[in-house]
Scaffold this motif. Sequence first.
Motif, PDB file in Angstrom:
ATOM      1  N   ASP A   2       0.797  -1.226   0.000  1.00 24.76           N
ATOM      2  CA  ASP A   2       0.000   0.000   0.000  1.00 24.76           C
ATOM      3  C   ASP A   2       0.835   1.284   0.000  1.00 24.76           C
ATOM      4  O   ASP A   2       0.436   2.307   0.534  1.00 24.76           O
ATOM      5  CB  ASP A   2      -1.006   0.005   1.148  1.00 24.76           C
ATOM      6  CG  ASP A   2      -0.400  -0.337   2.488  1.00 24.76           C
ATOM      7  OD1 ASP A   2       0.743  -0.806   2.533  1.00 24.76           O
ATOM      8  OD2 ASP A   2      -1.073  -0.123   3.502  1.00 24.76           O
ATOM      9  N   ARG A  17       2.077   7.070   0.803  1.00 20.87           N
ATOM     10  CA  ARG A  17       0.953   6.176   1.079  1.00 20.87           C
ATOM     11  C   ARG A  17      -0.148   6.359   0.043  1.00 20.87           C
ATOM     12  O   ARG A  17      -0.339   7.439  -0.486  1.00 20.87           O
ATOM     13  CB  ARG A  17       0.360   6.467   2.450  1.00 20.87           C
ATOM     14  CG  ARG A  17       1.128   5.857   3.570  1.00 20.87           C
ATOM     15  CD  ARG A  17       0.221   5.781   4.809  1.00 20.87           C
ATOM     16  NE  ARG A  17       0.896   5.147   5.896  1.00 20.87           N
ATOM     17  CZ  ARG A  17       0.975   3.824   6.070  1.00 20.87           C
ATOM     18  NH1 ARG A  17       0.420   3.018   5.218  1.00 20.87           N
ATOM     19  NH2 ARG A  17       1.606   3.316   7.096  1.00 20.87           N
ATOM     20  N   ALA A  23      -5.708   1.575  -0.794  1.00 20.30           N
ATOM     21  CA  ALA A  23      -4.920   0.639   0.011  1.00 20.30           C
ATOM     22  C   ALA A  23      -5.718  -0.626   0.336  1.00 20.30           C
ATOM     23  O   ALA A  23      -5.193  -1.735   0.269  1.00 20.30           O
ATOM     24  CB  ALA A  23      -4.442   1.323   1.295  1.00 20.30           C
ATOM     25  N   ARG A  27      -4.508  -4.210  -1.026  1.00 18.96           N
ATOM     26  CA  ARG A  27      -4.205  -5.282  -0.059  1.00 18.96           C
ATOM     27  C   ARG A  27      -4.998  -6.545  -0.386  1.00 18.96           C
ATOM     28  O   ARG A  27      -4.478  -7.653  -0.299  1.00 18.96           O
ATOM     29  CB  ARG A  27      -4.511  -4.825   1.367  1.00 18.96           C
ATOM     30  CG  ARG A  27      -3.407  -4.000   1.966  1.00 18.96           C
ATOM     31  CD  ARG A  27      -3.652  -3.765   3.456  1.00 18.96           C
ATOM     32  NE  ARG A  27      -3.198  -2.431   3.774  1.00 18.96           N
ATOM     33  CZ  ARG A  27      -3.966  -1.452   4.207  1.00 18.96           C
ATOM     34  NH1 ARG A  27      -5.250  -1.641   4.410  1.00 18.96           N
ATOM     35  NH2 ARG A  27      -3.462  -0.279   4.466  1.00 18.96           N
ATOM     36  N   TYR A 140      -1.066  -1.465  -9.827  1.00 24.29           N
ATOM     37  CA  TYR A 140      -0.472  -2.562  -9.070  1.00 24.29           C
ATOM     38  C   TYR A 140       0.226  -3.555 -10.008  1.00 24.29           C
ATOM     39  O   TYR A 140       1.355  -3.969  -9.763  1.00 24.29           O
ATOM     40  CB  TYR A 140      -1.554  -3.289  -8.254  1.00 24.29           C
ATOM     41  CG  TYR A 140      -1.054  -4.527  -7.567  1.00 24.29           C
ATOM     42  CD1 TYR A 140      -0.394  -4.440  -6.345  1.00 24.29           C
ATOM     43  CD2 TYR A 140      -1.214  -5.783  -8.142  1.00 24.29           C
ATOM     44  CE1 TYR A 140       0.089  -5.570  -5.712  1.00 24.29           C
ATOM     45  CE2 TYR A 140      -0.740  -6.918  -7.519  1.00 24.29           C
ATOM     46  CZ  TYR A 140      -0.088  -6.813  -6.303  1.00 24.29           C
ATOM     47  OH  TYR A 140       0.396  -7.943  -5.690  1.00 24.29           O
TER      48      TYR A 140
END
Length: 179
Positions: A2, A17, A23, A27, A140
Amino acid sequence: PDWLSSTDNSTHTCFRRMSPDQAVFVRQLHSLQHQCTKQGVYSVAISSGYAAALMAVSRSLYAAYNQHQLPMTYRRGHENAQWNFAPREESHWAFCSSRDLDCYFLPLSDCNNTEAAKAPRGNKPSTSNAKQEFRWLRQYAFRPKHIVRKKLVEYLKEHEVDLKSMDSCTAIHVRRGDI
């Protein structure tokens, strides 16, 4: 998973962050991608244009995550196949034996799902929430390896590109259809 890289220089990489919503999504995706079970799906890495190859992986990964809750990996079409953009010369800085997207991006998973089935080719998301998740998923899926970021910083320094005078975004243009 994250944290996002925000800036690089010749000695450091800085991170920031993610938003709380991103996040949570990342995750969950990361956890699913690293469930090392026999079941899963795979996408055959296509050797087409750069954008088409990345979009095919993105759509299959999104379908595996969103519709089937299964981890996804990608594979070469056959033993001697390789992604068009994977370096062929072993002396190239980005050469990797897998000859696929892992040469430039962090692997989607470190699992080898032995009973994996071919991943469905998902549709492009249509709702605003799904579009946002799809953007996060692509961010990602295509996290560049540190060496790629390092080589970009070296290139910009070598060519005396002043990043401070530029916007906070860097773009690389790859002409459609070029291999």
